[in-house]
Scaffold this motif. Sequence first.
Motif, PDB file in Angstrom:
ATOM      1  N   PRO A 311       0.829  -1.208   0.000  1.00 35.90           N
ATOM      2  CA  PRO A 311       0.000   0.000   0.000  1.00 35.90           C
ATOM      3  C   PRO A 311       0.860   1.254   0.000  1.00 35.90           C
ATOM      4  CG  PRO A 311      -0.082  -1.104   2.140  1.00 35.90           C
ATOM      5  CD  PRO A 311       0.612  -2.039   1.209  1.00 35.90           C
ATOM      6  N   GLN A 312       0.341   2.306  -0.620  1.00 30.70           N
ATOM      7  CA  GLN A 312       1.111   3.519  -0.841  1.00 30.70           C
ATOM      8  C   GLN A 312       0.549   4.693  -0.044  1.00 30.70           C
ATOM      9  OE1 GLN A 312       3.820   3.742  -3.283  1.00 30.70           O
ATOM     10  NE2 GLN A 312       3.625   1.519  -3.048  1.00 30.70           N
ATOM     11  N   LEU A 313       1.465   5.589   0.354  1.00 30.68           N
ATOM     12  CA  LEU A 313       1.089   6.912   0.852  1.00 30.68           C
ATOM     13  C   LEU A 313       1.886   7.924   0.054  1.00 30.68           C
ATOM     14  CD1 LEU A 313      -0.214   8.976   2.751  1.00 30.68           C
ATOM     15  CD2 LEU A 313       1.675   8.561   4.357  1.00 30.68           C
ATOM     16  N   TRP A 314       1.159   8.779  -0.650  1.00 31.13           N
ATOM     17  CA  TRP A 314       1.791   9.855  -1.409  1.00 31.13           C
ATOM     18  C   TRP A 314       1.503  11.177  -0.702  1.00 31.13           C
ATOM     19  CZ3 TRP A 314      -0.543   8.342  -6.838  1.00 31.13           C
ATOM     20  CH2 TRP A 314      -0.016   7.110  -7.235  1.00 31.13           C
ATOM     21  N   GLN A 393       4.466   2.137   1.732  1.00 32.97           N
ATOM     22  CA  GLN A 393       5.615   2.799   1.135  1.00 32.97           C
ATOM     23  C   GLN A 393       5.220   4.259   0.911  1.00 32.97           C
ATOM     24  OE1 GLN A 393       8.803   1.462   0.125  1.00 32.97           O
ATOM     25  NE2 GLN A 393       8.151  -0.111   1.571  1.00 32.97           N
ATOM     26  N   VAL A 394       6.080   5.179   1.333  1.00 34.34           N
ATOM     27  CA  VAL A 394       5.747   6.595   1.345  1.00 34.34           C
ATOM     28  C   VAL A 394       6.595   7.324   0.302  1.00 34.34           C
ATOM     29  CG1 VAL A 394       5.546   8.681   2.754  1.00 34.34           C
ATOM     30  CG2 VAL A 394       5.242   6.413   3.802  1.00 34.34           C
ATOM     31  N   HIS A 395       5.930   8.150  -0.515  1.00 33.57           N
ATOM     32  CA  HIS A 395       6.618   8.979  -1.499  1.00 33.57           C
ATOM     33  C   HIS A 395       6.231  10.429  -1.247  1.00 33.57           C
ATOM     34  CE1 HIS A 395       6.948   5.048  -3.408  1.00 33.57           C
ATOM     35  NE2 HIS A 395       7.924   5.553  -4.152  1.00 33.57           N
ATOM     36  N   LEU A 396       7.248  11.267  -1.044  1.00 32.25           N
ATOM     37  CA  LEU A 396       7.050  12.675  -0.711  1.00 32.25           C
ATOM     38  C   LEU A 396       7.603  13.549  -1.822  1.00 32.25           C
ATOM     39  CD1 LEU A 396       8.530  12.464   2.908  1.00 32.25           C
ATOM     40  CD2 LEU A 396       6.126  12.247   2.311  1.00 32.25           C
ATOM     41  N   ALA A 417      12.938   3.961   7.599  1.00 30.10           N
ATOM     42  CA  ALA A 417      13.573   4.937   6.711  1.00 30.10           C
ATOM     43  C   ALA A 417      13.611   4.434   5.275  1.00 30.10           C
ATOM     44  CB  ALA A 417      14.984   5.237   7.211  1.00 30.10           C
ATOM     45  N   ALA A 418      13.773   3.106   5.091  1.00 32.88           N
ATOM     46  CA  ALA A 418      13.829   2.542   3.740  1.00 32.88           C
ATOM     47  C   ALA A 418      12.503   2.636   3.015  1.00 32.88           C
ATOM     48  CB  ALA A 418      14.276   1.082   3.809  1.00 32.88           C
ATOM     49  N   ALA A 419      11.409   2.871   3.763  1.00 29.72           N
ATOM     50  CA  ALA A 419      10.086   2.974   3.150  1.00 29.72           C
ATOM     51  C   ALA A 419       9.716   4.404   2.782  1.00 29.72           C
ATOM     52  CB  ALA A 419       9.028   2.406   4.104  1.00 29.72           C
ATOM     53  N   ILE A 420      10.596   5.365   3.051  1.00 31.04           N
ATOM     54  CA  ILE A 420      10.319   6.779   2.781  1.00 31.04           C
ATOM     55  C   ILE A 420      11.187   7.224   1.612  1.00 31.04           C
ATOM     56  CG2 ILE A 420      10.293   9.110   3.725  1.00 31.04           C
ATOM     57  CD1 ILE A 420      10.104   7.848   6.515  1.00 31.04           C
TER      58      ILE A 420
END
Length: 428
Positions: A311-314, A393-396, A417-420
């Motif tokens: 699952p993603q968090l943008w 997994q987070v994408h900023l 940290a590896a998921a950001i």
Amino acid sequence: MSAEPTSTPTRAAAHRLVAPAAALSITVASVWWAFPQGLTAWRSAAIVAAWAGTGLLVASLLLMVREAHLARLLGGLELSYRWHHRCGVIAYLLLLCHPLALALDGWAEAPHLAWQTLDPRAQSWPLWLGWAGLLSLMLGLATTFAVHLPYRRWRSFHFVLGGGVVLGLAHVYVLLGNERLLLALLLVAALALGWRLLASDLGLAAHPYRVTQVEKPAAGMIEASLAPCAAALAATPGQFVLAAFGDGASYHGCGEYHPFTVSGIDRQGRLRVCIKALGPCSQRLQDVEAGVLVRLEGPFGSFLDDLGCAPQLWVAGGIGITPFIAQLRAQGCRQATTLIYLYRQASNAAFLEELAAVAREDPLFELLADASGEALPDVDRLLASVSRLGERQVHLCGPQALLAAFTTALRQRGVAAAAIHFESFDFR
């Protein structure tokens, strides 16, 4: 950057080591080849400093080459530029130590010899080349740190650094002659400078496109549709291109290459790029018209590569929405995805209606839009609305202050940290 939880982050981390490893290899090889034997301590230090600085200068030139395949190999264009800058600064400091160490070596014999070592008037023209190269590096690096200098003037002064490298290598060549390693360094430097000047800055390797349509998705922002005039770039969502806009019937472009994130890609190779009015060139581009010829270089970046099945968090702030709208337009969502979209006010919210329509039609996509004004948003409140946060997994993508606030809050909530993942696109 990747969203794979295991092997892909490891591969991405390995790519981030390629640029410094390449710089270190060139430097160590130079010092190893020229390592002095049987000399005094200060003269040995002078020789080591000179060759270490020379190796780093050549590595710095290699890292400034603006070519898509090389940039990907080196971990991305932004990372290459960062190491290009670091290598240049360290090289200058080492080369500055070279004449000082020679002077200290002369001081051990007689004080007046130390001054003669530092006085160009008492030296021959091969040594003048070295001093000219060192002074050119000093001027070029001084303007590099002048962040408020107009871009064109900054770029002109930055070319002085290339001249300093050429003068420094010429200084060594005159003193040592046709040594193999020196010839190899000269070849690498010549190829890097030639590629950057001819292929990149003059656009000989650029892809020609033409503006077909211009829309205004938000205040102070345009989205330009570009059609290829020849072979199209193989861009993917999350990437950016370097674009130089030419002249039109009633529009005069600035002709400079600037990075713009791709906001749309179709199967015919047509691209859309978003341009926010931030500087003189991007301000002028707000009036670009259909028919204008555009030269594109790239594509660069790997921000949304290999999203995987987690699952993603943008999180998007302002113009940072562009890589995410490109992904939604190209493929939609293949996994549960929550987008936190932050903007100052409704007039600044690009693509808000399009995003809302996707949220209504796609059960995998959730939109959390928030007008935060001039202040930082309530990060705790926004993250509290995201379910299964630790699995995502987070994408900023957005301003530095926003990225820092979300990164800190995510780490406090146990997100690894590896998921950001983020890209700041803060280079010139």
